[in-house]
Scaffold this motif. Structure first.
Motif, short mmCIF file in Angstrom:
data_model
loop_
_atom_site.label_atom_id
_atom_site.label_comp_id
_atom_site.label_asym_id
_atom_site.label_seq_id
_atom_site.Cartn_x
_atom_site.Cartn_y
_atom_site.Cartn_z
N GLU A 120 -22.17 -13.89 -29.52
CA GLU A 120 -21.26 -12.74 -29.54
C GLU A 120 -20.57 -12.61 -30.90
O GLU A 120 -20.41 -11.50 -31.42
CB GLU A 120 -20.21 -12.88 -28.44
N GLU A 121 -20.23 -13.75 -31.51
CA GLU A 121 -19.57 -13.73 -32.81
C GLU A 121 -20.52 -13.23 -33.90
O GLU A 121 -20.12 -12.45 -34.78
CB GLU A 121 -19.08 -15.14 -33.16
N ILE A 122 -21.79 -13.65 -33.84
CA ILE A 122 -22.77 -13.18 -34.83
C ILE A 122 -22.93 -11.66 -34.73
O ILE A 122 -22.87 -10.95 -35.73
CB ILE A 122 -24.13 -13.88 -34.63
N PHE A 123 -23.11 -11.15 -33.50
CA PHE A 123 -23.30 -9.71 -33.33
C PHE A 123 -22.04 -8.93 -33.71
O PHE A 123 -22.13 -7.82 -34.23
CB PHE A 123 -23.70 -9.40 -31.89
N ARG A 124 -20.88 -9.53 -33.46
CA ARG A 124 -19.62 -8.88 -33.84
C ARG A 124 -19.53 -8.77 -35.36
O ARG A 124 -19.14 -7.72 -35.89
CB ARG A 124 -18.43 -9.66 -33.28
N SER A 125 -19.92 -9.83 -36.05
CA SER A 125 -19.88 -9.79 -37.52
C SER A 125 -20.91 -8.80 -38.07
O SER A 125 -20.71 -8.21 -39.12
CB SER A 125 -20.14 -11.18 -38.09
N PHE A 126 -22.04 -8.62 -37.33
CA PHE A 126 -23.06 -7.66 -37.73
C PHE A 126 -22.65 -6.22 -37.39
O PHE A 126 -23.30 -5.27 -37.83
CB PHE A 126 -24.38 -7.95 -37.01
N LYS A 127 -21.60 -6.08 -36.57
CA LYS A 127 -21.14 -4.76 -36.11
C LYS A 127 -22.21 -4.02 -35.31
O LYS A 127 -22.46 -2.83 -35.49
CB LYS A 127 -20.66 -3.90 -37.28
#
Length: 492
Positions: A120-127
């Motif tokens: 979830e954190e990776i996808f959040r950083s990827f927007k």
């Protein structure tokens, strides 16, 4: 992380794939690695990922020198790669694909909560909005591409190799990918970006390195060069400014007609193809263009509507019927649908026309070989011998081989689905020249492409498809990229 290739060579029996290549990649930059198919780009990056072992030379990473790097060592050093062919696994959730081979836990139990949080954190950083629990096969190709990048970044990648990353993406999805690349740059991740698409190179890269015949022939800052200089460095000569050299050969005779054609996601398609015409089909990825071609070729049965070839009704139930009516398909996925990669050049040329070379059910080898030699020569297929396995040919030569197959059949209507995807600039020019030669001899071409410049350069007319429907038809005199994009988005 600093990275340097120092005098890297790779020699196979009879072939020098890399010849003393020295190249630096700086921290937090996008280096575009360019060159024709067979120039040595893939061989060089495979030396970095551990897939290849250099014959000589050194790789320096953060001051440490390596004669060779094992795949596991590459991952430990923070080297990741996203290839044109996806390595993700359908049938598993997104989160398991990201952490496959790198599961968090104590060695006995997997920490699934941490996996989910980290994804979830990776996808959040990827927007981007991707559900880590979603099954992989429910995602679009663009989202699968992002999962591949997330997988690399979960291993704390510091050097990321992207090989033709935009091939399956729409214009909007390319913007998302470029946003992720810029975010990674801001984190000082170094990116080696391999692509044949010039407009992308000038938009996203900081520097360009050009390879030709296994050698590094040029390096330049992107802002200091232009398309013409880059092409000359890649192919060793200047390419005619009139890249496409379109000459209309269209006649009034209708060779293919579709009326209210439905099926495979296509809805009420109506169009006509004329003798000697190149009819382009524009649209975003997933618009239904390839699905329409599958109906015409008989790969998928139509639900309703009518098809006529040369004025006669055509049922299009099986591909063999299309072949009998003189229709040939150069598919988007040439490796899986257009070629037998583990078979010879000769077999691939003559397979669809084998009856011509048989007598009483026995193949006349001499006659078959003569046909193979003729068509390989006509299309300038670069191969050491007709016995060469097709998997070892470049992308451009593989594409020419499929066309040779249909010339051997003597097909009059040729479907070119993304004819230059993954093909370098020199081979593109050859494909365009060949298409013009075909229509001059009276052949007719249906051309599907996601490259609007290519469509406008080669087509007599362009039909625009959006969500399975034909949303417009534009004659050559009115070609305008913004208008075509507007139609492709369903705004007209």
């Amino acid at each position: 992380m600093s990275l340097s290739f120092k005098n890297i060579s790779k020699v196979y029996p009879g072939v020098v794939a890399l010849n003393k290549v020295s190249l630096d990649i700086h921290e937090g930059e996008v280096l575009a690695l360019m060159g024709e198919n067979g120039a040595g780009k893939s061989t060089l990056v495979k030396c970095l990922t551990g897939a290849n072992e250099p014959s000589s030379g050194e790789i320096c990473i953060d001051g440490n020198t390596y004669k060779k790097i094992a795949p596991s060592q590459a991952r430990q050093l923070g080297i990741g790669a996203v290839y044109q062919e996806f390595t993700v696994v359908p049938g598993l959730p997104v989160v398991e694909n990201i952490f496959m081979g790198n599961l968090p836990g104590n060695g006995f139990l997997v920490d699934k909560k941490k996996m989910l949080r980290d994804a979830e954190e990776i996808f959040r950083s990827f927007k981007v909005d991707i559900d880590p629990n979603a099954m992989l096969e429910t995602l679009s190709p663009a989202m699968m591409q992002i999962v591949e990048i997330a997988k690399a970044m979960s291993m704390e990648t510091k050097i990321l190799i992207l090989d033709e990353p935009t091939a399956p993406l729409t214009i909007r999805e390319v913007d998302i990918l470029f946003g992720i690349i810029r975010m990674l740059k801001a984190r000082n991740v170094s990116i080696i970006y391999i692509s044949h698409r010039m407009e992308e190179i000038f938009e996203i890269s900081d520097r360009i390195a050009v390879m030709r015949d296994g050698c590094l022939v040029a390096q330049m800052r992107t802002e200091d060069t232009n398309r013409k200089e880059l092409i000359k460095a890649m192919i060793g000569r200047e390419l005619n400014d009139n890249y496409y050299e379109h000459h209309s050969c269209a006649k009034e005779t209708v060779v293919l007609e579709a009326s209210k054609l439905r099926g495979n996601g296509v809805r009420d398609a109506n169009f006509k193809l004329h003798k000697g015409e190149i009819l382009g089909f524009a649209g975003l990825v997933g618009a239904g263009r390839t699905e329409l071609m599958s109906l015409l070729y008989g790969e998928v049965r139509k639900e309703s509507g009518n098809l006529k070839v040369n004025g006669r009704d055509y049922r299009a139930i099986e591909p063999y019927q299309a072949i009998e009516r003189g229709i040939g398909l150069i598919p988007e996925d040439r490796k899986n649908k257009g070629l037998l990669l583990d078979k010879s050049v000769l077999v691939n040329i003559t397979l669809a026309s084998l009856k011509k070379y048989c007598r009483f059910g026995v193949i006349q080898k001499k006659k078959e070989a003569q046909a193979g030699q003729r068509y390989a020569a006509e299309l300038n297929v670069k191969t050491p011998t007709l016995k060469q396995e097709v998997q070892f040919l470049s992308g451009g030569n593989q594409q020419k081989l499929i066309i040779a197959k249909w010339l051997a059949v003597d097909a009059d209507i040729l479907i070119f689905d993304e004819p230059t995807r993954g093909i370098d600039v020199g081979a593109r020019a050859e494909i365009y020249k060949l298409m013009n030669q075909l229509v001059k001899t009276g052949k007719s071409i249906l051309m599907v492409s996601s490259d609007f410049e290519e469509l406008m350069g080669m087509s007599d007319r362009i039909i625009v498809v959006s969500e399975g429907r034909i949303t417009g038809e534009v004659p050559r005199a009115q070609f305008d990229k913004s208008v075509l994009l507007d139609m492709a988005s369903g705004n007209r």
